[in-house]
Design a protein around this motif. Structure first.
Motif, PDB file in Angstrom:
ATOM      1  N   ASP A 161      68.912 107.422  -8.361  1.00 44.14           N
ATOM      2  CA  ASP A 161      69.593 108.634  -8.963  1.00 44.14           C
ATOM      3  C   ASP A 161      70.377 108.265  -9.897  1.00 44.14           C
ATOM      4  O   ASP A 161      70.814 109.133 -11.093  1.00 44.14           O
ATOM      5  N   PHE A 162      71.151 107.124  -9.643  1.00 43.98           N
ATOM      6  CA  PHE A 162      72.145 106.670 -10.578  1.00 43.98           C
ATOM      7  C   PHE A 162      71.357 106.259 -12.190  1.00 43.98           C
ATOM      8  O   PHE A 162      71.759 106.468 -13.207  1.00 43.98           O
ATOM      9  N   THR A 163      70.376 105.445 -11.812  1.00 41.21           N
ATOM     10  CA  THR A 163      69.707 104.977 -12.992  1.00 41.21           C
ATOM     11  C   THR A 163      68.628 105.789 -13.832  1.00 41.21           C
ATOM     12  O   THR A 163      68.667 106.047 -14.969  1.00 41.21           O
ATOM     13  N   VAL A 164      67.802 106.486 -12.950  1.00 35.79           N
ATOM     14  CA  VAL A 164      66.990 107.518 -13.677  1.00 35.79           C
ATOM     15  C   VAL A 164      66.960 109.035 -13.361  1.00 35.79           C
ATOM     16  O   VAL A 164      66.367 109.867 -13.704  1.00 35.79           O
ATOM     17  N   GLN A 165      68.292 109.241 -12.712  1.00 32.63           N
ATOM     18  CA  GLN A 165      68.470 110.759 -12.214  1.00 32.63           C
ATOM     19  C   GLN A 165      67.479 111.258 -11.614  1.00 32.63           C
ATOM     20  O   GLN A 165      66.985 112.555 -11.680  1.00 32.63           O
ATOM     21  N   ARG A 166      66.550 110.645 -10.580  1.00 28.96           N
ATOM     22  CA  ARG A 166      65.403 111.120  -9.769  1.00 28.96           C
ATOM     23  C   ARG A 166      65.859 110.749  -8.288  1.00 28.96           C
ATOM     24  O   ARG A 166      66.058 109.657  -8.061  1.00 28.96           O
ATOM     25  N   ILE A 167      65.338 111.715  -7.457  1.00 29.76           N
ATOM     26  CA  ILE A 167      65.453 111.615  -5.748  1.00 29.76           C
ATOM     27  C   ILE A 167      64.076 111.925  -5.458  1.00 29.76           C
ATOM     28  O   ILE A 167      63.627 113.058  -5.443  1.00 29.76           O
ATOM     29  N   SER A 168      63.093 111.111  -5.031  1.00 32.14           N
ATOM     30  CA  SER A 168      61.939 111.242  -4.861  1.00 32.14           C
ATOM     31  C   SER A 168      61.714 111.900  -3.432  1.00 32.14           C
ATOM     32  O   SER A 168      62.551 111.904  -2.644  1.00 32.14           O
ATOM     33  N   ASN A 169      60.850 112.833  -3.369  1.00 29.95           N
ATOM     34  CA  ASN A 169      60.232 113.716  -2.123  1.00 29.95           C
ATOM     35  C   ASN A 169      60.100 112.293  -0.858  1.00 29.95           C
ATOM     36  O   ASN A 169      60.420 113.013  -0.076  1.00 29.95           O
ATOM     37  N   ARG A 170      59.480 111.587  -1.288  1.00 33.02           N
ATOM     38  CA  ARG A 170      58.900 110.426  -0.258  1.00 33.02           C
ATOM     39  C   ARG A 170      60.446 109.813   0.332  1.00 33.02           C
ATOM     40  O   ARG A 170      60.234 109.771   1.553  1.00 33.02           O
ATOM     41  N   ASP A 171      61.224 109.431  -0.426  1.00 34.35           N
ATOM     42  CA  ASP A 171      62.518 109.117   0.205  1.00 34.35           C
ATOM     43  C   ASP A 171      63.256 109.964   1.034  1.00 34.35           C
ATOM     44  O   ASP A 171      63.554 109.756   2.098  1.00 34.35           O
ATOM     45  N   VAL A 172      63.342 111.467   0.698  1.00 34.59           N
ATOM     46  CA  VAL A 172      63.980 112.493   1.362  1.00 34.59           C
ATOM     47  C   VAL A 172      63.025 112.570   2.744  1.00 34.59           C
ATOM     48  O   VAL A 172      63.704 112.955   3.584  1.00 34.59           O
ATOM     49  N   LEU A 173      61.666 112.656   2.744  1.00 29.01           N
ATOM     50  CA  LEU A 173      60.908 112.876   3.796  1.00 29.01           C
ATOM     51  C   LEU A 173      61.199 111.403   4.751  1.00 29.01           C
ATOM     52  O   LEU A 173      61.322 111.757   6.016  1.00 29.01           O
ATOM     53  N   LEU A 174      61.393 110.331   4.242  1.00 30.91           N
ATOM     54  CA  LEU A 174      61.486 109.328   5.128  1.00 30.91           C
ATOM     55  C   LEU A 174      62.847 109.265   5.748  1.00 30.91           C
ATOM     56  O   LEU A 174      63.094 109.165   7.012  1.00 30.91           O
ATOM     57  N   LEU A 175      63.866 110.048   4.955  1.00 34.54           N
ATOM     58  CA  LEU A 175      65.287 110.202   5.649  1.00 34.54           C
ATOM     59  C   LEU A 175      64.979 111.341   6.688  1.00 34.54           C
ATOM     60  O   LEU A 175      65.849 110.944   7.892  1.00 34.54           O
ATOM     61  N   LEU A 176      64.461 112.162   6.312  1.00 31.85           N
ATOM     62  CA  LEU A 176      64.268 113.449   7.417  1.00 31.85           C
ATOM     63  C   LEU A 176      63.726 112.656   8.807  1.00 31.85           C
ATOM     64  O   LEU A 176      64.145 113.114   9.873  1.00 31.85           O
ATOM     65  N   CYS A 177      62.362 112.232   8.532  1.00 30.27           N
ATOM     66  CA  CYS A 177      62.096 111.080   9.729  1.00 30.27           C
ATOM     67  C   CYS A 177      62.839 110.474  10.490  1.00 30.27           C
ATOM     68  O   CYS A 177      62.879 110.542  11.975  1.00 30.27           O
TER      69      CYS A 177
END
Length: 175
Positions: free
Chosen positions: A26-42
């Protein structure tokens, strides 16, 4: 400490490197991927499930789910107005499930502190020591972008680390 609580803490510990990745991207490319959010959710749901079974109460899981829903519904209009990124909204909605209902107060206070520091650094880059970093932050300010995933991740990392340290300290003192 039961084996279920130990597994719950392990899942929380596994989320820390993923949160570091989310903050960096998020700091370098201003993107938070859905994959990372789903992994955190799991990881968050797994940790809450294990601790709920071990304790015998679903209160923490219900409180976390309610907090995640409230955050998602509350931040969604800001996304539609383009004030907050979609990744930030999703990350904020998942984070209560990761830190648990008992960690929400600590997370909220840390998020407030880290968000204020981030806003201060973006608005006042002259406070930073390195020239290249200062130029990068000025670029973020000109674009009107604040990587809000960084303070969210930092607050979650500190909250999870505090919960792990507290649990391990309770284990050591109980012996």
């Amino acid at each position: 400490m039961s084996l279920l609580l130990a597994a719950s803490l392990l899942l929380k510990a596994l989320a820390i490197p993923l949160l570091v990745r989310v903050a960096w991207l998020d700091f370098t490319v201003q993107r938070i991927s859905n994959r990372d959010v789903l992994l955190l959710l799991c990881l968050g749901l797994g940790s809450l499930q294990l601790s709920s079974v071990a304790v015998g109460s679903w209160w923490d899981m219900g409180l976390s789910a309610l907090a995640g829903l409230v955050l998602f519904v509350g931040l969604f209009p800001f996304w539609t107005l383009r004030k907050v990124g979609a990744g930030d909204v999703k990350l904020m909605a998942v984070t209560p499930l990761l830190v648990g209902g008992s960690g929400l107060v600590v997370f909220s206070l840390l998020l407030l502190v880290f968000a204020l520091v981030t806003a201060l650094l973006v608005k006042s880059p002259f406070l930073l020591p390195a020239g290249a970093f200062r130029i990068y932050v000025q670029h973020l300010d000109r674009k009107g972008v604040v990587p809000f995933g960084v303070p969210i991740s930092a607050a979650a990392i500190c909250t999870v680390a505090f919960e792990i340290a507290y649990s391990l300290n309770a284990l050591i003192l109980s012996r």
